[in-house]
Design a protein around this motif. Structure first.
Motif, PDB file in Angstrom:
ATOM      1  N   ASP A  11     -28.845 -30.444 -21.222  1.00 15.89           N
ATOM      2  CA  ASP A  11     -29.035 -29.017 -21.411  1.00 15.89           C
ATOM      3  C   ASP A  11     -29.960 -28.407 -20.351  1.00 15.89           C
ATOM      4  OD1 ASP A  11     -28.328 -27.146 -23.783  1.00 15.89           O
ATOM      5  OD2 ASP A  11     -30.402 -26.668 -23.262  1.00 15.89           O
ATOM      6  N   ASP A  12     -31.102 -29.068 -20.113  1.00 14.85           N
ATOM      7  CA  ASP A  12     -32.073 -28.545 -19.147  1.00 14.85           C
ATOM      8  C   ASP A  12     -31.507 -28.517 -17.734  1.00 14.85           C
ATOM      9  OD1 ASP A  12     -33.956 -28.092 -21.028  1.00 14.85           O
ATOM     10  OD2 ASP A  12     -35.152 -29.894 -20.622  1.00 14.85           O
ATOM     11  N   GLU A  13     -30.756 -29.557 -17.404  1.00 14.08           N
ATOM     12  CA  GLU A  13     -30.190 -29.617 -16.052  1.00 14.08           C
ATOM     13  C   GLU A  13     -29.164 -28.501 -15.853  1.00 14.08           C
ATOM     14  OE1 GLU A  13     -30.681 -34.395 -15.129  1.00 14.08           O
ATOM     15  OE2 GLU A  13     -29.039 -33.709 -16.397  1.00 14.08           O
ATOM     16  N   ILE A  14     -28.385 -28.221 -16.883  1.00 17.13           N
ATOM     17  CA  ILE A  14     -27.408 -27.127 -16.777  1.00 17.13           C
ATOM     18  C   ILE A  14     -28.143 -25.795 -16.635  1.00 17.13           C
ATOM     19  CG2 ILE A  14     -25.595 -25.857 -17.992  1.00 17.13           C
ATOM     20  CD1 ILE A  14     -24.826 -28.528 -19.334  1.00 17.13           C
ATOM     21  N   ARG A  15     -29.136 -25.591 -17.486  1.00 20.16           N
ATOM     22  CA  ARG A  15     -29.879 -24.320 -17.439  1.00 20.16           C
ATOM     23  C   ARG A  15     -30.572 -24.136 -16.093  1.00 20.16           C
ATOM     24  NH1 ARG A  15     -30.296 -21.852 -22.514  1.00 20.16           N
ATOM     25  NH2 ARG A  15     -29.280 -23.155 -24.063  1.00 20.16           N
TER      26      ARG A  15
END
Lengths: 218, 293
Positions: free
Chosen positions: A141-145
């Motif tokens: 999730d963090d990498e996508i954001r």
């Protein structure tokens, strides 16, 4: 264009097709793509490099086409949103909509997971997301954001966009079990099973209904 | 808006760039263009010629050079951030780059362009102030090398003559000095939104001895008026083990040292954030320094 306007002849490969065009030196890549090549999928939003609607791949790397001059990309390779379905076909992971259109799994992900409303920002999101999945096939999730932080959407908010990318990543990883595949969703908030979203109770939107895919994948 | 007319002059070697800068009047260098192009579109910059140096491959590298990491001026931010020698030996810089604008901008923006622009709210400046790399420039009279401390003259102003371009920098590796047992560093940024310029940012390097006492502290605060090296805060923390009282004193000293451009509440807020982020940066750098002892 006045006669004295400085111009440059650029040779550029866009979505696999080579173009040789004379362009004003001050013409930005986004205008070159839209006006000179007729590829209007790439959108211009904020004009100052903040919104990311104009993001394209420059030799495979996401860049903002309103922050590059067309004269700078002589000899290079550009990929725009128009090229995504062809890439999917070449890689053998294309998907078909009910009316027969061919989409890249990312495009299907945005369609199924409500990653777009007006769609203006979507081409930029798709190109950045595509580059992200090229580098990291299972982003969290963090990498996508983080990867998408240079793309602004004023319609959906970002959760459904992140879900769209997660859906596509799972799809590309071959997790397709006929229900869209949904491994890797730690919080279970992603609806990929064709059902209603059950989280957020009152906030839940019944329009999250997806295509029936033959079963409750969870 | 379209930029005003200019002629695009692509060059593919340092020599050609220097020659082009000699030949054309009212020329600007186009490196990554991630600040220059928006300035042209808003007509804050309207050069007659753009000497496009993006194609100079000899300046697109990051190399391990013994006690330093050498960065070519046209290395992109992403290239530097991901380079193994930077991650291994100057992680501070990698950490800072991860907070610059966004990924597509970092893919096109370059080291040299950012250093030459010297935007006071940019993320590089506090980090470079405490790393103090050597900057090498080339011009019609040949090459010269200056420490960053002398190169940076003030906001948007660097020691760069007409006709010169930056070619490389040597970032010293962060290794403990002889009297220290561990070293740690960090860059903390406070911005309103992801990708924005810093409202306040703090770079910190902390060295500690075997007992966990600070032997050396380097701090720099960006985004709050002129780039600030809060020397009093640095000496306050030296010789201590950075307990809460010391952190509070250091933060107070930083609030005293900065000179926000804004008056009233906005300036007060920036001062407060400079103090707060100093505490956070010192804590993280100290934790990282003591990890290895």
């Amino acid at each position: 264009m006045s006669k004295s306007e400085p111009t440059t002849t650029v040779t550029v490969t866009v979505n696999g097709e080579e173009y040789v065009k004379e362009t004003e030196d001050r013409k930005l890549l986004v205008h070159f793509l839209r006006e000179d090549l007729g590829l209007t999928g790439t959108h211009q939003g904020c004009v100052v490099g903040k919104c990311g609607a104009c993001t394209v791949l420059h030799d495979g790397t996401p860049k903002k086409s309103c922050m590059l001059y067309a004269a700078q990309i002589d000899g290079d390779e550009i990929t725009t949103v128009e090229g995504l379905a062809d890439i999917a076909e070449a890689e053998g992971n294309e998907m078909e909509t009910r009316d027969g259109a061919t989409l890249h799994p990312l495009q299907m992900g945005f369609k199924r997971n409500h990653g777009l409303q007006c769609g203006f920002c979507t081409p930029g999101f798709l190109m950045t997301s595509y580059a992200l999945l090229q580098e990291n096939e299972d982003p969290d999730d963090d990498e996508i954001r983080s990867a998408l932080s240079g793309n602004i959407c004023r319609c959906t908010g970002y959760n459904s966009i992140v879900e769209s990318v997660e859906w596509a990543a799972a799809e590309l990883a071959g997790a397709d079990d006929g229900a869209g595949g949904s491994d890797g969703n730690e919080d279970g908030a992603v609806s990929t099973d064709g059902g209603f979203s059950t989280d957020g109770a009152a906030g839940g939107c019944p329009c999250r209904r997806d295509y029936p895919t033959g079963g409750d994948g969870e | 808006m379209y930029p005003s007319q200019f002629e695009h002059v692509p060059v593919d070697s340092v020599d050609d760039a220097v020659a082009a800068l000699q030949e054309y009047e009212d020329a600007e260098l186009l490196a990554g263009g991630q600040s220059l192009v928006p300035l042209q579109k808003t007509r804050f910059a309207s050069p007659d010629y753009l000497v496009d140096i993006t194609g100079i491959e000899e300046l697109q590298y990051v190399d391990d050079a013994g006690d330093a990491v050498e960065v070519g001026a046209l290395a992109s931010h992403t290239q530097i951030q991901r380079a193994q020698p930077v991650k291994d030996h100057v992680y501070l810089f990698s950490e800072c780059i991860g907070q610059i604008a966004d990924w597509p901008v970092r893919n096109q923006g370059t080291f040299g362009g950012t250093v030459a622009e010297a935007d006071p709210s940019g993320d590089y400046l506090p980090v470079l102030q405490i790393l103090d790399p050597e900057i090498t420039l080339v011009g019609p009279d040949g090459e010269r090398t200056v420490p960053f401390e002398e190169f940076y003259l003030g906001m948007f102003t660097v020691d760069m003559e007409e006709g010169e371009l930056i070619t490389r920098a040597r970032l010293p590796k962060l290794t403990p000095s002889s009297d220290a047992a561990g070293i740690g560093s960090t860059y903390k940024k406070h911005a309103e939104r992801s990708g924005d310029y810093a409202l306040a940012s703090v770079a910190a390097i902390v060295e500690v001895d075997d007992a966990g006492d600070v032997t050396d502290a380097r701090l720099s605060v960006g985004g709050v008026g002129p780039l600030t090296r809060p020397e009093e805060a640095e000496s306050l923390v030296e010789g201590t083990d950075l307990d809460d009282d010391v952190l509070a004193e250091a933060a107070a000293a930083v609030r005293e040292a900065v000179l926000p451009d804004e008056e009233g509440p906005e300036g007060d807020y920036k001062e407060a954030m400079a103090g707060e982020f100093t505490e956070r940066a010192l804590e993280t750098a100290y934790e990282r320094a003591t990890e290895s002892i």
